[in-house]
Design a protein around this motif. Sequence first.
Motif, PDB file in Angstrom:
ATOM      1  N   THR A  61       0.838  -1.186   0.000  1.00 12.44           N
ATOM      2  CA  THR A  61       0.000   0.000   0.000  1.00 12.44           C
ATOM      3  C   THR A  61       0.883   1.248   0.000  1.00 12.44           C
ATOM      4  OG1 THR A  61      -1.839   1.144   1.088  1.00 12.44           O
ATOM      5  CG2 THR A  61      -0.190   0.156   2.525  1.00 12.44           C
ATOM      6  N   ALA A  62       0.370   2.302  -0.626  1.00 12.30           N
ATOM      7  CA  ALA A  62       1.065   3.589  -0.685  1.00 12.30           C
ATOM      8  C   ALA A  62       0.033   4.660  -0.994  1.00 12.30           C
ATOM      9  CB  ALA A  62       2.154   3.574  -1.770  1.00 12.30           C
ATOM     10  N   SER A  63       0.410   5.916  -0.777  1.00 18.66           N
ATOM     11  CA  SER A  63      -0.456   7.006  -1.215  1.00 18.66           C
ATOM     12  C   SER A  63      -0.517   6.970  -2.738  1.00 18.66           C
ATOM     13  CB  SER A  63       0.080   8.351  -0.725  1.00 18.66           C
ATOM     14  OG  SER A  63       1.356   8.610  -1.281  1.00 18.66           O
ATOM     15  N   ASP A  64      -1.641   7.424  -3.294  1.00 23.62           N
ATOM     16  CA  ASP A  64      -1.767   7.306  -4.749  1.00 23.62           C
ATOM     17  C   ASP A  64      -0.761   8.167  -5.497  1.00 23.62           C
ATOM     18  OD1 ASP A  64      -3.080   9.546  -3.847  1.00 23.62           O
ATOM     19  OD2 ASP A  64      -5.053   8.907  -4.520  1.00 23.62           O
ATOM     20  N   ASP A  65      -0.400   9.340  -4.959  1.00 21.09           N
ATOM     21  CA  ASP A  65       0.573  10.173  -5.667  1.00 21.09           C
ATOM     22  C   ASP A  65       1.958   9.523  -5.688  1.00 21.09           C
ATOM     23  OD1 ASP A  65       0.952  10.494  -2.954  1.00 21.09           O
ATOM     24  OD2 ASP A  65       0.609  12.656  -2.952  1.00 21.09           O
ATOM     25  N   MET A  66       2.394   9.048  -4.524  1.00 13.85           N
ATOM     26  CA  MET A  66       3.688   8.376  -4.443  1.00 13.85           C
ATOM     27  C   MET A  66       3.685   7.068  -5.233  1.00 13.85           C
ATOM     28  SD  MET A  66       6.803   8.341  -3.046  1.00 13.85           S
ATOM     29  CE  MET A  66       6.716   9.450  -1.640  1.00 13.85           C
ATOM     30  N   GLY A  67       2.608   6.293  -5.106  1.00  8.18           N
ATOM     31  CA  GLY A  67       2.545   4.994  -5.757  1.00  8.18           C
ATOM     32  C   GLY A  67       2.570   5.088  -7.261  1.00  8.18           C
ATOM     33  N   ILE A  68       1.743   5.970  -7.817  1.00  7.71           N
ATOM     34  CA  ILE A  68       1.671   6.099  -9.275  1.00  7.71           C
ATOM     35  C   ILE A  68       2.993   6.592  -9.852  1.00  7.71           C
ATOM     36  CG2 ILE A  68       0.584   7.418 -11.135  1.00  7.71           C
ATOM     37  CD1 ILE A  68      -2.025   7.258  -9.494  1.00  7.71           C
ATOM     38  N   LEU A  69       3.678   7.456  -9.121  1.00 11.66           N
ATOM     39  CA  LEU A  69       4.904   8.049  -9.638  1.00 11.66           C
ATOM     40  C   LEU A  69       6.091   7.089  -9.585  1.00 11.66           C
ATOM     41  CD1 LEU A  69       5.978  10.713 -10.792  1.00 11.66           C
ATOM     42  CD2 LEU A  69       6.553  11.409  -8.452  1.00 11.66           C
ATOM     43  N   TYR A  70       6.198   6.308  -8.500  1.00 12.58           N
ATOM     44  CA  TYR A  70       7.434   5.543  -8.293  1.00 12.58           C
ATOM     45  C   TYR A  70       7.281   4.022  -8.324  1.00 12.58           C
ATOM     46  CZ  TYR A  70       9.644   9.934  -7.039  1.00 12.58           C
ATOM     47  OH  TYR A  70      10.135  11.217  -7.073  1.00 12.58           O
ATOM     48  N   LEU A  71       6.107   3.493  -8.000  1.00 13.05           N
ATOM     49  CA  LEU A  71       6.003   2.040  -7.900  1.00 13.05           C
ATOM     50  C   LEU A  71       6.099   1.299  -9.248  1.00 13.05           C
ATOM     51  CD1 LEU A  71       3.388   1.325  -5.078  1.00 13.05           C
ATOM     52  CD2 LEU A  71       5.879   1.112  -5.012  1.00 13.05           C
ATOM     53  N   LYS A  78      -4.531  32.970  -0.693  1.00 18.97           N
ATOM     54  CA  LYS A  78      -5.877  33.053  -1.260  1.00 18.97           C
ATOM     55  C   LYS A  78      -6.073  31.889  -2.228  1.00 18.97           C
ATOM     56  CE  LYS A  78      -6.834  35.955  -4.540  1.00 18.97           C
ATOM     57  NZ  LYS A  78      -7.040  37.220  -5.292  1.00 18.97           N
ATOM     58  N   PRO A  79      -6.606  30.760  -1.740  1.00 20.34           N
ATOM     59  CA  PRO A  79      -6.774  29.596  -2.614  1.00 20.34           C
ATOM     60  C   PRO A  79      -7.778  29.845  -3.730  1.00 20.34           C
ATOM     61  CG  PRO A  79      -6.956  28.989  -0.289  1.00 20.34           C
ATOM     62  CD  PRO A  79      -7.035  30.480  -0.357  1.00 20.34           C
ATOM     63  N   THR A  80      -7.376  29.529  -4.949  1.00 19.62           N
ATOM     64  CA  THR A  80      -8.305  29.547  -6.077  1.00 19.62           C
ATOM     65  C   THR A  80      -8.682  28.122  -6.478  1.00 19.62           C
ATOM     66  OG1 THR A  80      -6.411  29.693  -7.569  1.00 19.62           O
ATOM     67  CG2 THR A  80      -7.509  31.749  -6.995  1.00 19.62           C
ATOM     68  N   PHE A  81      -7.788  27.177  -6.195  1.00 16.95           N
ATOM     69  CA  PHE A  81      -8.066  25.752  -6.355  1.00 16.95           C
ATOM     70  C   PHE A  81      -7.571  25.050  -5.097  1.00 16.95           C
ATOM     71  CE2 PHE A  81      -7.789  27.212 -10.715  1.00 16.95           C
ATOM     72  CZ  PHE A  81      -8.789  26.505 -11.367  1.00 16.95           C
ATOM     73  N   SER A  82      -8.341  24.109  -4.586  1.00 15.21           N
ATOM     74  CA  SER A  82      -7.897  23.301  -3.453  1.00 15.21           C
ATOM     75  C   SER A  82      -8.230  21.843  -3.725  1.00 15.21           C
ATOM     76  CB  SER A  82      -8.551  23.769  -2.145  1.00 15.21           C
ATOM     77  OG  SER A  82      -9.942  23.584  -2.194  1.00 15.21           O
ATOM     78  N   SER A  83      -7.457  20.948  -3.131  1.00 10.77           N
ATOM     79  CA  SER A  83      -7.661  19.516  -3.337  1.00 10.77           C
ATOM     80  C   SER A  83      -7.130  18.767  -2.129  1.00 10.77           C
ATOM     81  CB  SER A  83      -6.932  19.052  -4.605  1.00 10.77           C
ATOM     82  OG  SER A  83      -6.963  17.645  -4.719  1.00 10.77           O
ATOM     83  N   ASN A  84      -7.648  17.561  -1.917  1.00 14.08           N
ATOM     84  CA  ASN A  84      -7.116  16.718  -0.843  1.00 14.08           C
ATOM     85  C   ASN A  84      -5.897  15.932  -1.312  1.00 14.08           C
ATOM     86  OD1 ASN A  84      -8.471  14.974  -2.591  1.00 14.08           O
ATOM     87  ND2 ASN A  84      -9.019  13.560  -0.948  1.00 14.08           N
ATOM     88  N   ASN A  85      -5.536  16.069  -2.586  1.00 15.91           N
ATOM     89  CA  ASN A  85      -4.416  15.322  -3.145  1.00 15.91           C
ATOM     90  C   ASN A  85      -3.480  16.281  -3.876  1.00 15.91           C
ATOM     91  OD1 ASN A  85      -2.714  13.680  -4.751  1.00 15.91           O
ATOM     92  ND2 ASN A  85      -4.219  12.036  -4.738  1.00 15.91           N
ATOM     93  N   PRO A  86      -2.222  16.382  -3.447  1.00 16.51           N
ATOM     94  CA  PRO A  86      -1.293  17.326  -4.084  1.00 16.51           C
ATOM     95  C   PRO A  86      -1.018  17.019  -5.550  1.00 16.51           C
ATOM     96  CG  PRO A  86      -0.127  15.875  -2.566  1.00 16.51           C
ATOM     97  CD  PRO A  86      -1.585  15.650  -2.329  1.00 16.51           C
ATOM     98  N   SER A  87      -1.225  15.783  -5.978  1.00 13.83           N
ATOM     99  CA  SER A  87      -1.009  15.445  -7.389  1.00 13.83           C
ATOM    100  C   SER A  87      -1.925  16.243  -8.308  1.00 13.83           C
ATOM    101  CB  SER A  87      -1.248  13.949  -7.621  1.00 13.83           C
ATOM    102  OG  SER A  87      -0.258  13.178  -6.979  1.00 13.83           O
ATOM    103  N   MET A  88      -3.072  16.643  -7.797  1.00 14.57           N
ATOM    104  CA  MET A  88      -4.005  17.442  -8.584  1.00 14.57           C
ATOM    105  C   MET A  88      -3.487  18.862  -8.771  1.00 14.57           C
ATOM    106  SD  MET A  88      -6.912  17.457 -10.142  1.00 14.57           S
ATOM    107  CE  MET A  88      -7.970  18.735 -10.837  1.00 14.57           C
ATOM    108  N   LEU A  89      -2.707  19.350  -7.830  1.00 16.46           N
ATOM    109  CA  LEU A  89      -2.258  20.738  -7.869  1.00 16.46           C
ATOM    110  C   LEU A  89      -1.108  20.958  -8.851  1.00 16.46           C
ATOM    111  CD1 LEU A  89      -2.318  21.490  -4.031  1.00 16.46           C
ATOM    112  CD2 LEU A  89      -4.158  21.793  -5.715  1.00 16.46           C
ATOM    113  N   VAL A  90      -0.308  19.931  -9.067  1.00 16.37           N
ATOM    114  CA  VAL A  90       0.868  20.088  -9.932  1.00 16.37           C
ATOM    115  C   VAL A  90       0.490  20.451 -11.365  1.00 16.37           C
ATOM    116  CG1 VAL A  90       2.911  18.950 -10.885  1.00 16.37           C
ATOM    117  CG2 VAL A  90       2.317  18.622  -8.476  1.00 16.37           C
ATOM    118  N   PRO A  91      -0.418  19.701 -12.031  1.00 16.09           N
ATOM    119  CA  PRO A  91      -0.782  20.099 -13.409  1.00 16.09           C
ATOM    120  C   PRO A  91      -1.467  21.459 -13.469  1.00 16.09           C
ATOM    121  CG  PRO A  91      -2.158  18.279 -12.648  1.00 16.09           C
ATOM    122  CD  PRO A  91      -1.053  18.417 -11.659  1.00 16.09           C
TER     123      PRO A  91
END
Length: 297
Positions: free
Chosen positions: A99-109, A216-229
């Motif tokens: 098991t891993a976080s989805d951001d870490m898992g998708i990038l490195y596993l 001043k957030p204009t976009f927020s997410s519970n997953n940082p992978s969403m913020l990068v793009p």
Amino acid sequence: MEQLDLNQIRTFIKIVQAGSFTKAAEVLRQPKSRVSRRMAALEKELGVQLIYRTTRQFQLTEIGRQFFERGRNLIEGLESLSSEISETTSEVSGLIRITASDDMGILYLPALLDEFCQVYPQVRFEILLTQSYVDLVKESVDVALRIGALKDSSLKVRKIGNVKSIFVASPGFLERYRQIEDLSMIHQWPFLSLKQQEKLDVYRDSDSKKITLKVKPTFSSNNPSMLVPLAVRGRGLGFVPEFLCREHIRSGRLVHVLKNLRSDEVPISLVTPDQKEVPLKVRKFIEFAAKRLKELF
């Protein structure tokens, strides 16, 4: 006594070590009913009561305590011997649950697992990616790749490095907001935020002093992978884990700004359930993964 079953003794040892019949069943990966039957059969064979049972807990009898202390050495010695023999005669094979976080898992596993399977082709993987906490024993997970301090002291932890968040922005964003180094202006810029946070704690590299910034957030997410793009598209100033944006920084799609500021550094670790004998396939994977991931972190 001639018919004494070692599986019954092992079950008793695991019950005491786990602290309950339910947890022992999870560790042994057996139905609770089988654990209870083996325990009852052992007491019947010995002709003594080893455990006082109540509805919610149990307590060892005096003879149960003595039997546990001496039986534990016997079972652990046999398990150790069996593991040593298996390691020299068996190939690395079987299923490993990770098991891993989805951001870490998708990038490195994917690359990590592919390389491991080239060395050990008889190993299969089941991968659980989630931002939520996973109980390794309850879910029968062999290895977890986790970010952050670990609260469960019953787990075995192998630290492989640290991660931190940094400020990034696209070249186009920097063209529009040229005063990017002026922290007094940061509350006026579009910000990419985790969980709609309006205050951000950062640390100065020069003196490790903590600074609280209004954003001043204009976009927020519970997953940082969403913020990068979104940062790549120029939608705001991002404060994201460095490992998520390395390739974008190398390619020039993102620029590391406010370089003297960062988040608090948190550990990244490989975590396994605490057990006396770790299966060979899991030990091989941990050794392999730790070496590869340390090169990245």
